[in-house]
Design a protein around this motif. Structure first.
Motif, PDB file in Angstrom:
ATOM      1  N   ASP A 102       0.853  -1.242  -0.052  1.00  0.00           N
ATOM      2  CA  ASP A 102       0.099  -0.067   0.004  1.00  0.00           C
ATOM      3  C   ASP A 102       0.822   1.066   0.029  1.00  0.00           C
ATOM      4  OD1 ASP A 102      -2.193  -1.708   0.521  1.00  0.00           O
ATOM      5  OD2 ASP A 102      -2.582  -1.447   2.217  1.00  0.00           O
ATOM      6  N   VAL A 103       1.946   1.420   0.725  1.00  0.00           N
ATOM      7  CA  VAL A 103       2.784   2.437   0.955  1.00  0.00           C
ATOM      8  C   VAL A 103       3.428   2.728  -0.486  1.00  0.00           C
ATOM      9  CG1 VAL A 103       4.692   3.426   2.175  1.00  0.00           C
ATOM     10  CG2 VAL A 103       3.022   2.235   3.302  1.00  0.00           C
ATOM     11  N   GLU A 104       3.829   1.437  -0.984  1.00  0.00           N
ATOM     12  CA  GLU A 104       4.540   2.020  -2.496  1.00  0.00           C
ATOM     13  C   GLU A 104       3.620   2.226  -3.490  1.00  0.00           C
ATOM     14  OE1 GLU A 104       7.096  -1.407  -3.807  1.00  0.00           O
ATOM     15  OE2 GLU A 104       7.370  -2.019  -1.952  1.00  0.00           O
ATOM     16  N   LEU A 105       2.306   1.935  -3.393  1.00  0.00           N
ATOM     17  CA  LEU A 105       1.237   2.117  -4.318  1.00  0.00           C
ATOM     18  C   LEU A 105       0.676   3.689  -4.023  1.00  0.00           C
ATOM     19  CD1 LEU A 105      -0.781  -1.116  -4.927  1.00  0.00           C
ATOM     20  CD2 LEU A 105       0.944  -0.185  -6.418  1.00  0.00           C
ATOM     21  N   ALA A 106       0.691   4.099  -2.916  1.00  0.00           N
ATOM     22  CA  ALA A 106       0.218   5.453  -2.540  1.00  0.00           C
ATOM     23  C   ALA A 106       0.715   6.467  -3.677  1.00  0.00           C
ATOM     24  CB  ALA A 106      -0.105   5.667  -0.956  1.00  0.00           C
ATOM     25  N   ALA A 107      -0.249   7.734  -3.675  1.00  0.00           N
ATOM     26  CA  ALA A 107       0.143   8.695  -4.522  1.00  0.00           C
ATOM     27  C   ALA A 107       0.613   9.796  -3.369  1.00  0.00           C
ATOM     28  CB  ALA A 107      -1.063   9.482  -4.714  1.00  0.00           C
ATOM     29  N   VAL A 108       1.482  10.618  -3.758  1.00  0.00           N
ATOM     30  CA  VAL A 108       1.982  12.008  -2.845  1.00  0.00           C
ATOM     31  C   VAL A 108       0.737  12.310  -2.126  1.00  0.00           C
ATOM     32  CG1 VAL A 108       2.839  14.183  -2.757  1.00  0.00           C
ATOM     33  CG2 VAL A 108       3.794  12.467  -4.438  1.00  0.00           C
ATOM     34  N   ASP A 109       0.907  12.470  -0.740  1.00  0.00           N
ATOM     35  CA  ASP A 109      -0.250  12.888   0.334  1.00  0.00           C
ATOM     36  C   ASP A 109      -1.086  11.843   0.054  1.00  0.00           C
ATOM     37  OD1 ASP A 109       0.887  15.272   0.916  1.00  0.00           O
ATOM     38  OD2 ASP A 109       0.265  16.420  -0.797  1.00  0.00           O
ATOM     39  N   GLY A 110      -0.877  10.689  -0.258  1.00  0.00           N
ATOM     40  CA  GLY A 110      -1.856   9.421  -0.121  1.00  0.00           C
ATOM     41  C   GLY A 110      -2.494   9.196   1.189  1.00  0.00           C
ATOM     42  N   ARG A 111      -3.421   8.721   1.756  1.00  0.00           N
ATOM     43  CA  ARG A 111      -3.949   8.541   2.662  1.00  0.00           C
ATOM     44  C   ARG A 111      -4.215   6.739   2.884  1.00  0.00           C
ATOM     45  NH1 ARG A 111      -5.735  12.113  -0.618  1.00  0.00           N
ATOM     46  NH2 ARG A 111      -7.601  12.233  -0.013  1.00  0.00           N
ATOM     47  N   ILE A 112      -3.810   6.161   3.669  1.00  0.00           N
ATOM     48  CA  ILE A 112      -3.979   4.738   3.761  1.00  0.00           C
ATOM     49  C   ILE A 112      -4.897   4.376   5.246  1.00  0.00           C
ATOM     50  CG2 ILE A 112      -3.232   2.391   4.318  1.00  0.00           C
ATOM     51  CD1 ILE A 112      -0.510   3.531   2.752  1.00  0.00           C
ATOM     52  N   VAL A 113      -5.956   3.981   5.096  1.00  0.00           N
ATOM     53  CA  VAL A 113      -6.617   3.712   6.350  1.00  0.00           C
ATOM     54  C   VAL A 113      -6.797   2.143   6.633  1.00  0.00           C
ATOM     55  CG1 VAL A 113      -9.133   3.861   7.518  1.00  0.00           C
ATOM     56  CG2 VAL A 113      -8.149   5.642   5.833  1.00  0.00           C
ATOM     57  N   VAL A 114      -6.192   1.782   7.553  1.00  0.00           N
ATOM     58  CA  VAL A 114      -6.310   0.305   8.135  1.00  0.00           C
ATOM     59  C   VAL A 114      -7.544  -0.117   8.915  1.00  0.00           C
ATOM     60  CG1 VAL A 114      -5.005  -1.495   9.597  1.00  0.00           C
ATOM     61  CG2 VAL A 114      -3.710   0.157   8.439  1.00  0.00           C
ATOM     62  N   ILE A 115      -8.132  -1.017   8.159  1.00  0.00           N
ATOM     63  CA  ILE A 115      -9.554  -1.521   8.615  1.00  0.00           C
ATOM     64  C   ILE A 115      -9.531  -2.693   9.452  1.00  0.00           C
ATOM     65  CG2 ILE A 115     -12.001  -2.194   8.117  1.00  0.00           C
ATOM     66  CD1 ILE A 115     -11.793   0.009   5.983  1.00  0.00           C
ATOM     67  N   GLY A 116      -8.463  -3.574   8.782  1.00  0.00           N
ATOM     68  CA  GLY A 116      -8.268  -4.899   9.359  1.00  0.00           C
ATOM     69  C   GLY A 116      -6.860  -5.279   9.240  1.00  0.00           C
ATOM     70  N   SER A 117      -6.477  -6.068  10.379  1.00  0.00           N
ATOM     71  CA  SER A 117      -5.368  -6.809  10.361  1.00  0.00           C
ATOM     72  C   SER A 117      -5.079  -8.025  11.079  1.00  0.00           C
ATOM     73  CB  SER A 117      -3.948  -5.748  10.945  1.00  0.00           C
ATOM     74  OG  SER A 117      -2.636  -6.323  10.887  1.00  0.00           O
ATOM     75  N   HIS A 118      -4.321  -8.960  11.048  1.00  0.00           N
ATOM     76  CA  HIS A 118      -4.195 -10.072  11.758  1.00  0.00           C
ATOM     77  C   HIS A 118      -2.887 -10.644  12.238  1.00  0.00           C
ATOM     78  CE1 HIS A 118      -8.269 -11.112  10.326  1.00  0.00           C
ATOM     79  NE2 HIS A 118      -7.951 -10.767   9.274  1.00  0.00           N
ATOM     80  N   GLY A 119      -2.119  -9.546  12.521  1.00  0.00           N
ATOM     81  CA  GLY A 119      -0.620  -9.709  12.741  1.00  0.00           C
ATOM     82  C   GLY A 119       0.230  -8.722  12.571  1.00  0.00           C
ATOM     83  N   GLU A 120       1.738  -8.729  12.785  1.00  0.00           N
ATOM     84  CA  GLU A 120       2.689  -7.613  12.555  1.00  0.00           C
ATOM     85  C   GLU A 120       2.592  -7.408  11.121  1.00  0.00           C
ATOM     86  OE1 GLU A 120       5.959  -8.421  14.508  1.00  0.00           O
ATOM     87  OE2 GLU A 120       5.388  -8.512  16.396  1.00  0.00           O
ATOM     88  N   ALA A 121       2.715  -6.076  10.574  1.00  0.00           N
ATOM     89  CA  ALA A 121       3.189  -5.420   9.330  1.00  0.00           C
ATOM     90  C   ALA A 121       4.562  -4.975   9.349  1.00  0.00           C
ATOM     91  CB  ALA A 121       2.101  -4.375   8.939  1.00  0.00           C
TER      92      ALA A 121
END
Length: 327
Positions: free
Chosen positions: A230-249
């Motif tokens: 996600d971080v690689e695909l994001a635009a400049v000033d992109g916003r990533i919202v984490v809704i779910g996770s099942h462990g360490e990232a």
């Protein structure tokens, strides 16, 4: 006193702790409504609470924050809700009594009218999925109609909700799923371009499809696997919202720094009263306009709640909408 069937867990554990028992039917106090539950939504957060992930809770403990049914009783002085109304409710994790039951107490502010155009099962699929999607898009990501959106894991209830509402706003929606059925489903619910995240080349395909600009907004359902992508695909000033996770990232922070990417988590119960008003109004607007169309994957009777939890846990690879309990 009248009794009812309900699930009350006596301690944390696996799905096997979900047992139906006979308990006293509650009575509404001021600010509360008693709803006869016809269908209860099963959400991933329910499995986290059941397993003890969110820490200590009082026992016996009722589960479930989403449901639809008929108003059975209201407290004295309540004028806006009446007995016999078709309603859906959403309390999020931490309900008064839990909706895995024949009757449940819910706060008046968490009761919404359910139109005849939607079934009770669809009503049980509205609350947490749609309000989580709306809080992610509106409050956390501050999305705009012209922006590009990637819903990473779009075939579950929250992902489908996000596809429906974002496409109705005019966002350019990209979605991923793990099966052919899932890909067809998200395309039918607003995703303009779809990608199988089990394809070893899907990240490159996403990159080529979105172009050099990248994604303005990314909603992430399995952050432990995908946050680095996600971080690689994001635009400049992109916003990533984490809704779910099942462990360490694991991810490279340099990509966040270079593009000034923002990563935020979302948890519906943290909504302020004003945020609740904003996202609730947007949900009702979507229902009335027809853009909100809950998709039901599987229905289980109350006694099959353990199987319903197993199905939710297994959803990470092939979600196809919402899982509900029927009463």
């Amino acid at each position: 006193m009248a009794s009812m069937r309900a699930i009350r867990i006596q301690g944390f554990g696996g799905p096997e702790v979900l047992k139906v028992s006979s308990v006293e039917r509650p009575t509404p106090k001021p600010g509360q409504v008693l709803v006869q539950i016809k269908s209860a939504g099963v959400n991933p957060v329910d499995t986290y609470i059941r397993a003890g992930t969110f820490g200590p809770r009082p026992f016996p403990l009722g589960l479930g924050g989403d449901a639809a049914g008929i108003v059975a009783a209201v407290a004295d002085g309540e004028k806006n809700i009446k007995v016999g109304d078709r309603v859906f409710t959403c309390e999020g994790p931490g309900p008064l009594t839990g909706t895995y039951a024949e009757y449940a107490l819910v706060p008046t502010r968490a009761v919404f009218p359910l139109p005849d155009s939607l079934t009770f099962s669809q009503g049980a699929a509205l609350g947490i999925p749609y309000l989580t999607a709306l809080r992610s898009l509106i409050i956390k990501a501050k999305s705009k109609p012209h922006e590009t959106l990637l819903v990473h894991g779009a075939s579950g209830a929250v992902g489908l909700a996000a596809c429906q509402v974002a496409s109705s706003w005019g966002m350019k929606v990209f979605g991923t799923a793990g099966t052919d059925d899932g890909l067809q489903l998200i395309k039918a619910n607003g995703a303009g371009a779809v990608f199988n995240h089990r394809d070893k080349n899907y990240v490159q395909k996403l990159r080529e499809a979105v172009g050099e600009h990248g994604f303005d907004v990314i909603l992430e359902m399995v952050a432990n696997h995908n946050l680095g992508v996600d971080v690689e695909l994001a635009a400049v000033d992109g916003r990533i919202v984490v809704i779910g996770s099942h462990g360490e990232a694991k991810f490279e922070p340099f990509h966040m720094m270079g593009k000034e990417v923002t990563v935020a988590g979302v948890m519906l119960p943290h909504s302020t009263d004003e945020e609740w008003r904003i996202i609730g109004a947007e949900l009702v607007k979507g229902i009335n306009s027809g853009h909100v169309r809950p998709v039901i994957d599987q229905e289980f009777p109350l006694e099959k709640a353990p199987e319903a939890h197993e199905a939710v846990i297994q959803h990470t690879g092939g979600s196809k909408g919402k899982i509900v309990l029927t009463l």
